[in-house]
Design an enzyme around this catalytic site. Structure first.
Site, short mmCIF file in Angstrom:
data_model
loop_
_atom_site.label_atom_id
_atom_site.label_comp_id
_atom_site.label_asym_id
_atom_site.label_seq_id
_atom_site.Cartn_x
_atom_site.Cartn_y
_atom_site.Cartn_z
N CYS A 122 37.22 -14.81 -49.01
CA CYS A 122 37.31 -13.49 -48.37
C CYS A 122 35.96 -12.81 -48.19
O CYS A 122 35.86 -11.77 -47.55
CB CYS A 122 38.25 -12.58 -49.16
SG CYS A 122 39.92 -13.25 -49.23
N CYS A 172 49.27 -4.08 -51.05
CA CYS A 172 48.54 -5.27 -50.59
C CYS A 172 47.94 -5.02 -49.21
O CYS A 172 48.52 -4.33 -48.38
CB CYS A 172 49.49 -6.46 -50.48
SG CYS A 172 50.38 -6.78 -52.01
N SER A 173 46.78 -5.66 -48.99
CA SER A 173 46.16 -5.55 -47.68
C SER A 173 46.99 -6.31 -46.65
O SER A 173 47.76 -7.20 -47.00
CB SER A 173 44.74 -6.10 -47.72
OG SER A 173 44.75 -7.40 -48.26
N LYS A 199 43.34 -2.56 -46.68
CA LYS A 199 44.71 -2.10 -46.89
C LYS A 199 45.41 -1.77 -45.57
O LYS A 199 46.51 -2.25 -45.31
CB LYS A 199 44.64 -0.87 -47.80
CG LYS A 199 45.93 -0.21 -48.13
CD LYS A 199 46.68 -1.00 -49.17
CE LYS A 199 48.16 -0.79 -49.04
NZ LYS A 199 48.71 -1.44 -47.87
N HIS A 251 43.16 -7.44 -42.82
CA HIS A 251 42.21 -8.38 -43.46
C HIS A 251 42.21 -9.73 -42.75
O HIS A 251 42.80 -10.69 -43.22
CB HIS A 251 42.59 -8.52 -44.93
CG HIS A 251 41.63 -9.34 -45.75
ND1 HIS A 251 40.30 -9.52 -45.40
CD2 HIS A 251 41.81 -10.00 -46.92
CE1 HIS A 251 39.71 -10.28 -46.32
NE2 HIS A 251 40.59 -10.60 -47.25
#
Lengths: 469, 396
Positions: free
Chosen positions: B85, B208-209, B334, B338
């Site tokens: 990431c 969670c994103s 968020k 992502h």
């Protein structure tokens, strides 16, 4: 007399219990009582055999020269199942491990062969007993494993010695499971009783008479057919023999594991100098007479009845799902990758035996062995440290609703092992218990995943119950 | 032996970011072309002026050819970067070093990710062949381990922790609602966050994103070049990237209460940039809020909160858009989403907008005394982590 004696034994019963009443009611059948024992979604005939042998090995002294593994529910037909068990126990390469695919008589035969071979040996049998929904095989089956180790007299305390035995072979065909079909079927039980009981009783009488006073002997019975089993017990009692009942009467039939399981149940309770006749009735009969010895006093506290008392209800629907009899919509996650055979072989002591290591420079425990120590950061030679019997304490834990699982949601924990090192792994057999930091756990050998017919075995931890502080 | 840094040697002269989201009608080629051309436009250069490319993509590409084919590059160097990431920031870092080394005049850092074509929920790791003993836990489960450990260490009750995590989710969604490029552009209520379907541990879906498609890019030149002088450039003031030893899951010495790799990279980047009190010196911080507890713990590791007090600062609104130090004013991972390989460059894009006063009025942060912004991007999971921190400023 081969000079071999039983130096240890062990049994393994999974913790899940499915209500027979729920099973029969689901299909609109008549009322039943009791519960059947069911393997977890991550257990099979290999993992259960490993657990039974671990229980037996607690008291064993000598390494076996031979490991014989019997099952009628083999995970693999080509590739030795026993090589995985062998690896899980971290046995030396020179130990011959082999499979014997078959059911109860095969187990008895393997025991007999081992006794005659005269070398230290371990005989283990395990079965996952299925059956078509609504069949007696399903209701009265029992997933279990049991093991005995044998060693030359004098090398280890004897728990029991074999006095003698005899076998008959008869193509009765009261029960059969076609290769590839996976479920047993049976003929009319009355026919089975007619065909098997008289011969079994005659054989038992012959062995009892040949080796002394029948009045001193307790007898136990392993028979896949419930009617035959009840019939043989009744006929034996009629002749004045003493039947040793108990926990085994309610468990159901454990297939290949059954002869060793009934023997283990008897070893759990018999005092030294008593005698035990194990009568196995299947495609004929086998009768073997054992004498319990002083070494029995050091038997494991993990008795069959202690394991049978752990009753964690499992819904019939979950039981069916876990066996693949109730297909469900898979999660939108990729299946786990296939395990690399070369990588698994290279790392076998870690993967199969949970072997950790200790740094030769700073003595820190590394899990698993590393080229550079995780503590002192120096290139190190690592000394192997077995961890499979090391309890630990949960530091943090989680439930993963998204991860691929062979059963329900994946529960995982960070476990700090007694004496150093940490395992980050799945938690098995929580049976709905809400975990917490501080919970004590112990490693257990499990089937983690399957891909392309190749199963991935590794260690999880399960809650440690009844620990003596 | 030291990390010398490249303070004031590299300038960002253009930055771009596509809309993030479930871009069903957009392929990786479209994303790459859009981000690259917009970055060039922002920088006032032509694509043919770019001498070299660093191209980040974790799950959507295989090599530099995926970019050169899309952009029809004529024999230009393209380095493909994949580093979990933190890919987007590692792309930026390597591109910046090439400029600082004098190897090229003008380079592009570009991250492109197309996650939604897989059909899977959540992020999917493509692990090399292995012995089957690696953890099969998903990222939310691995980050969820922070929650019970943090609560236990600092005596924070489960309800208070939940409030703090919910505050972070609500803050980032509220910010994302003001961002036309964000994947999720709706504020969420506490009830929605607390009642969201469970994902892992104490994390629900709204902790969670968002997994999304998207791309972002930047054009970099030497700080002393004419291109930098002629534009309102941003300068790399400090930059640090570290990969930890990965011993956390195997070593009882790791406590799951902090992310030591983040603390190490932050210390180094602040040192290079001369930042002493980041909370009072930074205009904004773009941080890796992959999950709400990550952002909470990051506040402490980035030295924006004292140890054990981030939950208190979060609840006090310190990091809200109107707070003392706005964190993730663009909505963060968020709610902006992502797209893994693009996220680090998306964070840079928000710094580009905010430091140059170009952010939309409704979420523009105005504080003329603060001329620096922070990008924090990570890869891995607690206990086995890589962390990137950069400080960007408007002056040399």
């Amino acid at each position: 007399m081969s000079g071999l004696v039983v130096t240890s034994y062990g049994s393994y019963l999974p913790g899940n219990r499915v209500s027979r009443a729920e099973m029969s009611a689901t299909l609109g059948r008549g009322p039943l009582s009791g519960q059947r024992t069911a393997a977890g979604h991550d257990e099979d005939s290999i993992t259960m055999a490993v657990e039974a042998l671990r229980a037996a090995r607690g008291a064993a002294v000598a390494e076996p020269a031979l490991l014989a593994y019997v099952t009628s529910s083999p995970v693999y037909l080509e590739r030795s199942n026993s090589s995985i068990i062998h690896a899980a126990l971290d046995l030396p390469a020179r130990v011959l491990a082999h499979d014997a695919i078959g059911t109860a008589q095969t187990t008895v035969a393997m025991l007999r062969h081992a006794l005659r071979a005269g070398e230290p040996a371990a005989v283990v049998a395990a079965d996952v007993r299925g059956g078509l929904p609504g069949s007696e095989f399903e209701w009265f089956g029992c997933d279990a494993a049991a093991a005995v180790t044998l060693a030359p007299e004098g090398t280890a305390p004897a728990m029991a010695r074999h006095l003698g035995g005899a076998t008959t072979t008869l193509p009765v065909g009261d029960t059969w499971m076609s290769a590839g079909e996976g479920v047993p079927r049976s003929w009319d039980g009355r026919f089975a009783a007619h065909a098997l009981t008289p011969g079994a009783i005659d054989l038992a009488e012959e062995v009892l008479t040949r080796y002394g006073d029948p009045a001193r002997v307790r007898f136990v019975v392993s028979a896949g057919n419930r009617r035959v089993r009840a019939d043989v017990i009744r006929q034996g009692r009629k002749r004045g023999w003493t039947y040793l009942g108990g926990v085994i009467d309610d468990l159901g039939y454990a297939g290949a594991a059954d002869p060793l399981l009934v023997m283990a149940a008897a070893f759990d309770v018999l005092p030294p100098a008593s005698r035990l006749l194990v009568l196995t009735v299947a495609d004929g009969a086998s009768a073997h007479l054992w004498e319990i010895d002083e070494g029995i006093e050091s038997r494991s506290a993990r008795s069959l009845s202690a394991q049978a008392d752990r009753r964690h209800p499992l819904a019939y629907s979950a039981y069916l799902r876990w066996r693949g009899d109730l297909a469900e919509d898979p999660p939108r996650r990729p299946e786990p990758d296939r395990v690399s055979a070369p990588a698994a072989l290279r790392n076998r002591r870690w993967k199969y035996a949970l072997m950790g290591a200790e740094c030769d420079r700073c003595r820190a425990r590394n899990v698993p062995a590393q080229r550079i120590c995780g503590h002192c950061r120096q290139p190190a030679r690592m000394r192997p440290v077995p961890l499979q019997d090391t309890p630990g304490t949960i530091r943090s834990w989680t439930v993963d609703h998204l991860a691929y699982s062979t059963g329900d949601k994946v529960i995982a924990a960070v476990v700090d092992l007694d004496g150093g090192g940490r395992l980050s792994c799945e938690v098995a057999d929580t049976h709905g218990e809400r975990l917490a930091a501080g919970r004590r756990v112990i490693p257990t050998f499990r089937r983690v995943s399957t891909r392309d017919g190749l199963h991935n075995y590794f260690w999880k931890v399960c809650p440690l119950r009844g620990e003596v502080k | 032996m030291a990390a010398h840094g490249i303070a004031n040697r590299v300038a960002v002269i253009g930055s771009s970011c596509t809309a993030f989201g479930d871009l069903w009608d957009t392929g990786i080629e479209d994303l790459a072309v859009d981000a690259a051309l917009q970055a060039c436009e922002s920088a006032g250069v032509e694509l043919s002026d770019v001498d070299a490319f660093w191209f980040g993509s974790t799950n959507s590409a295989q090599s530099g050819l995926d970019l050169s084919r899309a952009l029809k590059l004529d024999n230009k160097p393209v380095t493909r970067v994949a580093n979990f990431c933190v890919t987007g920031s590692d792309v930026f870092r390597n591109a910046a070093y090439a400029v600082a080394a004098g190897a090229y005049d003008t380079v592009m850092a570009i991250g492109v990710e197309k996650l939604k074509d897989s059909g899977y929920a959540g992020l999917v790791d493509d692990e090399p062949p292995n012995d089957g003993t690696l953890s099969g836990l998903t990222p939310p489960a691995r980050f969820s381990l922070l929650v019970p450990a943090y609560c236990e260490r600092y005596g924070v009750g489960a309800d208070t922790m939940r409030e703090a995590l919910t505050h972070i989710a609500r803050k980032n969604h509220a910010n994302g609602a003001l961002n036309g490029r964000a994947q999720f552009r709706r504020p969420v209520s506490a009830e929605q966050v607390n009642g969201a379907p469970a994902v892992a541990g104490q994390l629900g879906v709204l902790d969670c994103s968002g997994m999304s498609d998207g791309a972002a890019a930047a054009v970099l030149v030497r700080a002393d070049s004419g291109l930098a002088r002629n534009r309102e450039a941003l300068y790399v003031k400090g930059m640090s990237f570290v990969a930890g030893p990965g011993t956390g899951p195997r070593d009882p010495g790791y406590d799951y209460v902090s992310l030591p790799e983040v603390a190490a990279s932050a210390r180094e980047a602040y040192r290079q940039a001369g930042i002493r009190d980041p909370r009072s010196e930074l205009l904004l911080a773009e941080v890796h809020d992959c999950f709400t507890p990550t952002e909470l713990v990051l506040m402490e590791d980035l030295n924006l909160s004292r140890r054990g007090e981030a939950w208190r600062d979060v609840l006090a609104g310190v990091f809200d858009l109107a707070g003392e130090l706005p964190v993730n004013p663009d909505g963060g991972l968020k709610s902006f989403g992502h797209p893994v390989g693009a996220s680090g460059l998306r964070m840079l894009f928000e710094c580009w907008l905010q430091l140059r006063g170009e952010a939309p009025a409704e979420r523009r942060i105005t504080n003329t005394e603060r001329g620096a912004a922070l990008v924090h991007n990570l890869g891995g999971a607690p206990g086995e982590l890589m962390s990137f921190v950069s400080v960007l400023g408007t002056s040399r």
